[in-house]
Write a protein that holds these residues in place. Structure first.
Motif, mmCIF file in Angstrom:
data_model
loop_
_atom_site.group_PDB
_atom_site.id
_atom_site.type_symbol
_atom_site.label_atom_id
_atom_site.label_comp_id
_atom_site.label_asym_id
_atom_site.label_seq_id
_atom_site.Cartn_x
_atom_site.Cartn_y
_atom_site.Cartn_z
ATOM 1 N N MET A 134 0.845 -1.177 0.000
ATOM 2 C CA MET A 134 0.000 0.000 0.000
ATOM 3 C C MET A 134 0.890 1.240 0.000
ATOM 4 S SD MET A 134 -2.936 1.160 2.759
ATOM 5 C CE MET A 134 -2.355 0.005 3.921
ATOM 6 N N SER A 135 0.656 2.115 -0.946
ATOM 7 C CA SER A 135 1.464 3.314 -1.094
ATOM 8 C C SER A 135 1.049 4.378 -0.079
ATOM 9 C CB SER A 135 1.312 3.868 -2.511
ATOM 10 O OG SER A 135 1.978 5.100 -2.619
ATOM 11 N N ASP A 136 2.047 5.121 0.418
ATOM 12 C CA ASP A 136 1.723 6.219 1.324
ATOM 13 C C ASP A 136 1.596 7.542 0.572
ATOM 14 O OD1 ASP A 136 4.396 6.569 0.706
ATOM 15 O OD2 ASP A 136 4.988 7.090 2.732
ATOM 16 N N ARG A 137 1.742 7.449 -0.763
ATOM 17 C CA ARG A 137 1.569 8.641 -1.592
ATOM 18 C C ARG A 137 0.308 8.461 -2.444
ATOM 19 N NH1 ARG A 137 5.549 12.492 -4.536
ATOM 20 N NH2 ARG A 137 4.023 13.548 -5.820
ATOM 21 N N PRO A 138 -0.589 9.443 -2.423
ATOM 22 C CA PRO A 138 -1.842 9.321 -3.161
ATOM 23 C C PRO A 138 -1.636 9.247 -4.670
ATOM 24 C CG PRO A 138 -1.918 11.151 -1.604
ATOM 25 C CD PRO A 138 -0.506 10.676 -1.656
ATOM 26 N N ASN A 139 -2.460 8.404 -5.324
ATOM 27 C CA ASN A 139 -2.467 8.405 -6.786
ATOM 28 C C ASN A 139 -3.295 9.601 -7.256
ATOM 29 O OD1 ASN A 139 -5.278 7.676 -6.914
ATOM 30 N ND2 ASN A 139 -4.733 5.519 -6.740
ATOM 31 N N SER A 140 -3.441 9.781 -8.556
ATOM 32 C CA SER A 140 -4.097 10.985 -9.071
ATOM 33 C C SER A 140 -5.563 11.098 -8.629
ATOM 34 C CB SER A 140 -3.997 11.040 -10.594
ATOM 35 O OG SER A 140 -4.650 9.926 -11.178
ATOM 36 N N ARG A 141 -6.274 9.984 -8.572
ATOM 37 C CA ARG A 141 -7.679 10.034 -8.131
ATOM 38 C C ARG A 141 -7.770 10.365 -6.648
ATOM 39 N NH1 ARG A 141 -8.236 5.370 -11.809
ATOM 40 N NH2 ARG A 141 -9.417 6.119 -13.589
ATOM 41 N N GLU A 142 -6.927 9.728 -5.858
ATOM 42 C CA GLU A 142 -6.914 10.015 -4.421
ATOM 43 C C GLU A 142 -6.526 11.462 -4.162
ATOM 44 O OE1 GLU A 142 -5.671 5.565 -2.828
ATOM 45 O OE2 GLU A 142 -4.102 6.977 -3.423
ATOM 46 N N GLU A 143 -5.565 11.958 -4.914
ATOM 47 C CA GLU A 143 -5.147 13.353 -4.756
ATOM 48 C C GLU A 143 -6.304 14.301 -5.059
ATOM 49 O OE1 GLU A 143 -2.090 16.586 -6.685
ATOM 50 O OE2 GLU A 143 -1.597 14.461 -6.887
ATOM 51 N N LYS A 144 -7.078 13.981 -6.085
ATOM 52 C CA LYS A 144 -8.229 14.817 -6.443
ATOM 53 C C LYS A 144 -9.212 14.907 -5.270
ATOM 54 C CE LYS A 144 -11.902 15.152 -9.904
ATOM 55 N NZ LYS A 144 -12.480 14.525 -11.110
ATOM 56 N N VAL A 145 -9.467 13.780 -4.631
ATOM 57 C CA VAL A 145 -10.377 13.762 -3.486
ATOM 58 C C VAL A 145 -9.791 14.572 -2.333
ATOM 59 C CG1 VAL A 145 -11.464 12.294 -1.748
ATOM 60 C CG2 VAL A 145 -11.403 11.556 -4.135
ATOM 61 N N LEU A 146 -8.537 14.316 -2.002
ATOM 62 C CA LEU A 146 -7.904 15.012 -0.886
ATOM 63 C C LEU A 146 -7.838 16.513 -1.122
ATOM 64 C CD1 LEU A 146 -5.021 12.509 -0.082
ATOM 65 C CD2 LEU A 146 -7.162 12.818 1.180
ATOM 66 N N ARG A 147 -7.566 16.912 -2.355
ATOM 67 C CA ARG A 147 -7.495 18.338 -2.676
ATOM 68 C C ARG A 147 -8.841 19.015 -2.392
ATOM 69 N NH1 ARG A 147 -6.982 18.384 -8.009
ATOM 70 N NH2 ARG A 147 -4.867 17.608 -7.846
ATOM 71 N N ARG A 148 -9.913 18.342 -2.769
ATOM 72 C CA ARG A 148 -11.241 18.928 -2.587
ATOM 73 C C ARG A 148 -11.644 18.962 -1.112
ATOM 74 N NH1 ARG A 148 -16.311 18.391 -6.455
ATOM 75 N NH2 ARG A 148 -17.696 19.701 -5.236
ATOM 76 N N LEU A 149 -11.152 18.014 -0.341
ATOM 77 C CA LEU A 149 -11.519 17.934 1.073
ATOM 78 C C LEU A 149 -10.541 18.647 2.002
ATOM 79 C CD1 LEU A 149 -12.593 14.177 1.292
ATOM 80 C CD2 LEU A 149 -14.087 16.175 1.125
ATOM 81 N N CYS A 150 -9.425 19.124 1.494
ATOM 82 C CA CYS A 150 -8.343 19.618 2.353
ATOM 83 C C CYS A 150 -8.726 20.813 3.224
ATOM 84 C CB CYS A 150 -7.087 19.908 1.550
ATOM 85 S SG CYS A 150 -7.181 21.339 0.493
ATOM 86 N N LEU A 151 -9.801 21.502 2.899
ATOM 87 C CA LEU A 151 -10.225 22.635 3.720
ATOM 88 C C LEU A 151 -11.134 22.217 4.867
ATOM 89 C CD1 LEU A 151 -10.858 25.289 0.933
ATOM 90 C CD2 LEU A 151 -8.845 24.990 2.379
ATOM 91 N N GLY A 152 -11.389 20.901 4.969
ATOM 92 C CA GLY A 152 -12.197 20.399 6.068
ATOM 93 C C GLY A 152 -13.677 20.298 5.773
ATOM 94 N N ASP A 153 -14.073 20.558 4.525
ATOM 95 C CA ASP A 153 -15.478 20.450 4.157
ATOM 96 C C ASP A 153 -15.921 18.993 4.123
ATOM 97 O OD1 ASP A 153 -15.519 23.193 3.785
ATOM 98 O OD2 ASP A 153 -15.139 23.055 1.643
#
Length: 73
Positions: free
Chosen positions: A1-20
């Motif tokens: 299991m990678s500890d670095r997000p793939n492109s899809r995971e990054e997209k999700v994290l980017r959208r959620l990073c403000l705590g919404d």
């Protein structure tokens, strides 16, 4: 299991990073397996948005750390 997000995971994290809290349906091109994997890794969690009365997803502290590893967080 990678500890670095793939492109899809990054997209999700980017959208959620403000705590919404966001419903999964708002993530175009992201499938259920991606969300399941991220829940398993502890990067996101199920949450309830009291303002809108919807169940959705939010980023965790581990998710914030993972997003920081992308160099964009």
């Amino acid at each position: 299991m990678s500890d670095r997000p793939n492109s899809r995971e990054e997209k999700v994290l980017r959208r959620l990073c403000l705590g919404d809290i966001e419903v999964a349906a708002k993530f175009t091109g992201i499938g259920e397996l991606t969300f399941e994997s991220m829940l398993y890794k502890g990067w996101i969690e199920q949450a309830h948005d009291d303002d809108y009365g919807e169940d959705g997803l939010r980023i965790t502290a581990l998710g914030q750390e993972a997003f920081a590893r992308t160099g964009r967080g």
